[in-house]
Design an enzyme around this catalytic site. Structure first.
Site, mmCIF file in Angstrom:
data_model
loop_
_atom_site.group_PDB
_atom_site.id
_atom_site.type_symbol
_atom_site.label_atom_id
_atom_site.label_comp_id
_atom_site.label_asym_id
_atom_site.label_seq_id
_atom_site.Cartn_x
_atom_site.Cartn_y
_atom_site.Cartn_z
ATOM 1 N N ASN A 109 0.820 -1.218 0.000
ATOM 2 C CA ASN A 109 0.000 0.000 0.000
ATOM 3 C C ASN A 109 0.853 1.267 0.000
ATOM 4 O OD1 ASN A 109 -1.996 -1.858 0.118
ATOM 5 N ND2 ASN A 109 -2.686 -1.356 2.204
ATOM 6 N N THR A 154 -15.971 37.672 -31.762
ATOM 7 C CA THR A 154 -16.783 37.267 -30.614
ATOM 8 C C THR A 154 -18.025 36.643 -31.236
ATOM 9 O OG1 THR A 154 -18.029 39.325 -30.455
ATOM 10 C CG2 THR A 154 -15.975 39.247 -29.216
ATOM 11 N N HIS A 155 -18.542 35.608 -30.604
ATOM 12 C CA HIS A 155 -19.675 34.846 -31.171
ATOM 13 C C HIS A 155 -19.329 34.305 -32.559
ATOM 14 C CE1 HIS A 155 -22.149 36.915 -28.058
ATOM 15 N NE2 HIS A 155 -21.351 37.930 -28.362
ATOM 16 N N SER A 276 -7.661 11.705 -48.008
ATOM 17 C CA SER A 276 -8.889 10.918 -47.982
ATOM 18 C C SER A 276 -8.700 9.698 -48.878
ATOM 19 C CB SER A 276 -10.048 11.775 -48.499
ATOM 20 O OG SER A 276 -11.048 10.955 -49.070
ATOM 21 N N LYS A 282 -8.598 15.971 -51.162
ATOM 22 C CA LYS A 282 -8.669 16.340 -49.752
ATOM 23 C C LYS A 282 -7.320 16.406 -49.055
ATOM 24 C CE LYS A 282 -11.724 16.933 -47.414
ATOM 25 N NZ LYS A 282 -12.599 15.996 -46.693
ATOM 26 N N ASN A 284 -6.704 16.788 -45.017
ATOM 27 C CA ASN A 284 -7.456 16.932 -43.766
ATOM 28 C C ASN A 284 -6.544 17.253 -42.581
ATOM 29 O OD1 ASN A 284 -9.826 16.236 -45.124
ATOM 30 N ND2 ASN A 284 -9.452 14.045 -44.799
ATOM 31 N N GLU A 289 -7.584 17.552 -35.392
ATOM 32 C CA GLU A 289 -8.887 16.963 -35.031
ATOM 33 C C GLU A 289 -8.730 15.910 -33.937
ATOM 34 O OE1 GLU A 289 -11.631 16.360 -38.706
ATOM 35 O OE2 GLU A 289 -9.580 16.348 -39.421
ATOM 36 N N GLN A 321 -6.639 0.500 -7.171
ATOM 37 C CA GLN A 321 -5.813 -0.015 -8.265
ATOM 38 C C GLN A 321 -6.266 0.573 -9.608
ATOM 39 O OE1 GLN A 321 -4.289 -4.178 -8.232
ATOM 40 N NE2 GLN A 321 -5.702 -4.480 -9.930
ATOM 41 N N LYS A 324 -4.470 3.642 -11.993
ATOM 42 C CA LYS A 324 -3.272 3.616 -12.842
ATOM 43 C C LYS A 324 -3.513 3.790 -14.331
ATOM 44 C CE LYS A 324 -1.064 0.984 -9.479
ATOM 45 N NZ LYS A 324 -2.364 1.200 -8.786
HETATM 46 N N1 ARG Z 1 -1.705 -3.563 -7.238
HETATM 47 C C1 ARG Z 1 -2.142 -2.848 -6.095
HETATM 48 C C2 ARG Z 1 -2.625 -1.470 -6.546
HETATM 49 O O1 ARG Z 1 -2.219 -1.062 -7.562
HETATM 50 C C3 ARG Z 1 -1.038 -2.657 -5.117
HETATM 51 C C4 ARG Z 1 -1.513 -2.503 -3.717
HETATM 52 C C5 ARG Z 1 -2.191 -3.740 -3.276
HETATM 53 N N2 ARG Z 1 -2.435 -3.748 -1.882
HETATM 54 C C6 ARG Z 1 -3.200 -4.670 -1.322
HETATM 55 N N3 ARG Z 1 -3.337 -4.582 -0.054
HETATM 56 N N4 ARG Z 1 -3.855 -5.567 -2.022
HETATM 57 O O2 ARG Z 1 -3.374 -0.813 -5.872
#
Ligand code: ARG
Length: 473
Positions: A109, A154-155, A276, A282, A284, A289, A321, A324
């Site tokens: 953690n 503007t607008h 295109s 074309k 583009n 975009e 988790q 990520k």
């Molecule tokens: N893979 C977990 C995460 O990204 C790591 C921490 C996990 N901790 C646990 N007590 N299961 O959050």
């Protein structure tokens, strides 16, 4: 056998392994995970929690594991769930059971929170560097277009003429605020959570500050529960990234409009456009975009994490988790957009005559006629009404203000004299706005000086932070 398998009598369901594992994406943290572990082991040694010999073996082993991960030789498996346990397993395979001492006084953690911060530190530096490149490209185009005049809108209706340099500098200052927000977030990212353990610290006599110093953090997170639960720094990053994307997207929208036949103000370089498959004529503005389009996923990642965190009790929950993939995706999306943006701006062709034509064939000098009447002591509201009538009659006669004769002007207001033609000239109109932050030439040159100084400050910050995060191991 799982690293945590002791209290279990059965192995996990295969689907559970697959469902709960994060190794497919958190392997991006491998380098940071090992950096953190090297610092942690060194601290355990200095605090005499493990002996020199074991510490040394673990450090050597970790470096070997890093090499194997880098070369692709290491087998990372869902069975070992995440990058933290995969590294630990690889370490034990490499050096034997002494590798099992690495996790003393630590939890995944605090470890994952540490890895995220280390990853983000590098990302903040890369993103600020790319943003500065965009600022530089805008400033270069501004310098080349100090005398290019185009309608300001503007607008999306032509309003008052401005210099193209002034318009581009508007974006420079937006990106400047973006960089400043990124820099400001640094002090909240650059704190070490390590030593918070699972949630309540550890019984070992660890030295959290020692680890923090080793990893060049500015300090430690002061509360262990907060240290493992805090993902504000990720939310803040995603929010800053959303603002950057929003600014990029607005500029993209203008580039797209400006390159249409209807505007015909710029031509993006062939290298930044695509064709295109069906229509041979074309060209583009796909890059612009797509940058505009990808703003959606950047906002989405912010909303996603805010929603994930909402209602989570202290301290760590597996929900976290989910922090990520959105973060990685936003970093990669932003880097991709920013890297293309600077050269796309640098190489665009500005069609100065067409911009000027759009100013001449218009009524964007009408405010100046009203201001002129104010100079003749006519109250602005009355002047506004008189000019409104003049413009209306011009539209009916298919004429512009500069086409009217002095006699025609004097029918509306006897105070109008022949100097009106100079006053209404588009260049004079722009330079008459000689106020701080305005489009008059000297005021735009002042803005360029300000931008130039800010870019230097940004570069100084980047240099300092790059040094700070230099890998020590
Ligand atoms: N893979 C977990 C995460 O990204 C790591 C921490 C996990 N901790 C646990 N007590 N299961 O959050």
């Amino acid at each position: 056998m799982k690293l945590w398998g002791g209290r279990f009598t059965k192995s996990t369901n295969e689907l559970v392994d697959e469902y709960t594992a994060s190794i497919t994406f958190d392997q991006k943290l491998a380098l940071y995970d090992i950096q953190g572990s090297l610092a942690h082991v060194e601290m355990l040694r200095v605090c005499q929690i493990i002996n020199n010999q074991d510490a040394h073996a673990i450090q050597e082993g970790l470096l070997k594991v890093l090499e194997k991960i880098k070369s692709g030789e290491a087998h990372l498996s869902e069975e070992h769930e995440d990058i933290h346990m995969n590294v630990e397993k690889l370490l034990i395979d490499e050096i034997g059971s002494v590798g099992g001492k690495l996790h003393t006084g630590r939890s995944r953690n605090d470890q994952v929170a540490l890895d995220m911060r280390l990853y983000l530190r590098d990302a903040l530096i890369r993103i600020s560097t790319l943003l500065v490149n965009v600022e530089k490209a805008l400033l270069n185009q501004a310098k080349q277009n100090i005398d290019t005049i185009l309608p300001g809108y503007t607008h999306l209706q032509r309003a008052q003429p401005v210099r193209l340099a002034h318009h581009l500098l508007a974006y420079t200052f937006m990106f400047q605020r973006d960089i400043e927000r990124v820099c400001d977030s640094w002090k909240r990212v650059n704190l070490s959570p390590l030593g918070a353990g699972a949630l309540a610290g550890t019984t070992f006599p660890i030295d959290r500050n020692y680890v923090a110093q080793k990893l060049n953090f500015d300090g430690i997170c002061p509360n262990s529960l907060d240290a493992v639960s805090d993902r504000d720094f990720v939310v803040e990053f995603l929010s800053n990234a959303s603002l950057i994307s929003m600014h990029l997207s607005r500029l993209c929208e203008e580039l797209i409009q400006w390159s249409s036949a209807e505007f015909n103000f710029i031509e993006l370089d062939d290298a930044f456009c695509t064709g295109s498959s069906m229509m041979p004529q074309k060209k583009n503005p796909d890059v612009a975009e797509l940058v505009r389009g990808k703003t959606g996923r950047v906002y989405g990642n912010l909303m996603s994490l805010l929603t994930t965190l909402k209602g989570l009790p202290l301290a760590y929950n597996k929900d976290m988790q989910e922090d990520k993939e959105g973060m990685f995706d936003t970093v990669e999306t932003l880097e991709g957009a920013l890297a293309l943006f600077a050269p796309m701006i640098d190489t665009m062709e500005v069609k100065k005559e067409n911009m000027y034509e759009a100013v001449v064939k218009d009524y964007s000098n009408a405010t100046d006629l009203a201001d002129y009447l104010v100079g003749k002591d006519i109250p602005f509201r009355e002047a506004h009404a008189i000019v409104g009538q003049i413009v209306l009659s011009c539209i009916q006669q298919k004429k512009y203000l500069l086409d009217l004769t002095l006699e025609q002007y004097q029918e509306y207001c006897p105070h109008i004299e022949k100097d009106i033609y100079q006053v209404l000239d588009p260049k004079a109109v722009v330079d008459a706005r000689d106020v701080d932050g305005g489009p008059a030439k000297n005021r735009v040159l002042d803005q360029m000086d300000i931008a130039e100084d800010l870019i230097q400050t940004n570069l100084g910050w980047i240099k300092e932070k790059k040094k700070q995060v230099e890998v020590l191991f």
